[in-house]
Scaffold this active site. Sequence first.
Site, PDB file in Angstrom:
ATOM      1  CG  ASP A   1       6.803  10.936   2.440  1.00  0.00           C
ATOM      2  OD1 ASP A   1       7.659  11.034   2.190  1.00  0.00           O
ATOM      3  OD2 ASP A   1       5.744  10.584   3.712  1.00  0.00           O
TER       4      ASP A   1
ATOM      5  CG  ASP B   1       3.943   1.324  -2.226  1.00  0.00           C
ATOM      6  OD1 ASP B   1       4.925   1.882  -1.924  1.00  0.00           O
ATOM      7  OD2 ASP B   1       2.938   1.991  -2.252  1.00  0.00           O
TER       8      ASP B   1
END
Lengths: 228, 257
Positions: free
Chosen positions: B131, B12
């Site tokens: 997601d 990330d």
Amino acid sequence: MVGRSVESTTGSVKNTVAVIDYGMGNLHSAAKALEHVAPNAQVIVTADPEKILSADRVVFPGVGAIRDCMGEIRRLGLDQVVNEAIKSKPFLAICVGLQSMMTRSEENDGVPCLDIFSGDVKFFGEQLKDTDGSILKVPHMGWNQVSQVQVGHPLWQGIEDNARFYFVHSYYISVANEKLIAGRTEYGFPFTSVVAQDNVFAVQFHPEKSQHSGLALLGNFMRWDGQS
Amino acid sequence: MGLAKRIIPCLDVDNGRVVKGVQFVDIRDAGDPVEVARRYDEEGADEITFLDITATHEGRATTVKTVEKMASEVFIPLTVGGGIRELEDIRRMLNAGADKIAINSAAVFNPEFVGEAAAKFGSQCIVVAIDAKRVSLPGQPPRWEIFTHGGRKPTGIDAVEWAKKMVSYGAGEILLTSMDRDGTKNGFDLDVTSAISEAVHVPIIASGGVGNLQHLADGVTKGKADAVLAASIFHFAEYTVQEAKIFMAAQGIEMRL
């Protein structure tokens, strides 16, 4: 990126490699990997026939759908350039580059290709199964083994038999002349993953994304005199 | 003999720095994504996923430079995701050296975008990130929905149906994150992973919840994932990628060792 020039500090003749750019997808990976394995070479990403034909060696990459690829290759006149370049220079085709050298592809309802190698490009199918009956995903994506067939070919030098390379494709080639097969891979069944003839070496996998084995192959290519 | 299952460390990255913390002992600059990627490459990572969580315009320009640098040093496939909304975003990242692009929210707001992207750049480089969150009550047949905005906004879309739709639009791979498990270290949600893996013919990357090596192996054997993604267990040097591969291979999983 296109036509990047490298100044020669030694004045000696440079090893130049042209990466054929027909506007499809990511050619930068191939160029970067070639620069990495041959830091003193000049890597040119180009669609210019003159530059391609004057380079010492040629890389013919490709990603994407075959109809668009063939469309661009023909529109830019690169079909003739490829036909000319493969007569003599060390020539490496990658993925769709290899597929476009076959007679015809099943993709996009059937597309005539360059017919440099007799044979077809076929779909793995969406119901592909392994020998034990388990489902195999399509695209064939990831690291698979390549069993070397033309053992001792200069481009296999220093690479173990059954080494893994990175593949990503939904179509595979079937070549008419078995003598041209230089590598095989299993995905539900054995398919031809490498074709080699004289000064031409063509791979279904992506050497530029295949870490040590891939870089070794590209390094071999950059030193290759085109004799098998 | 055959296709190996993949281990994909995930970075990330915010404004050119790896966030969530990275604790390699012998790396000079622990937050430099290029150094981290190089380390994972040396350990035998099969791919790298780079999630750009930068919100600013300047940060995006930094991301492009980071991807460029990474792609000239690490010769394994590189997936870039985060904030991809237009074809131009995809082109920029591919030109910087990315091999695959992960599309998440933009696909939910405009499914046609996935179709356009696949037609333009090829399905092989279009990953749809999903997601999913379990919405069924205990005792009910399991059901998962798509959430956006980092798992905060429900969409009412069924996750399995959504995966099928995305594949029909041209997605070449699905990156499936369980919002229930993400960050918990309790392991993947194996039910949603296997449900989606069996529903579509493209490869599935399982993500969210890895706390140990058995979780990675379970993702493949029970979740039927084709690849497993993890961040913190590798960032904090709890395990190396190589250890994970040896562990999985010992359970009979085909790995690139």
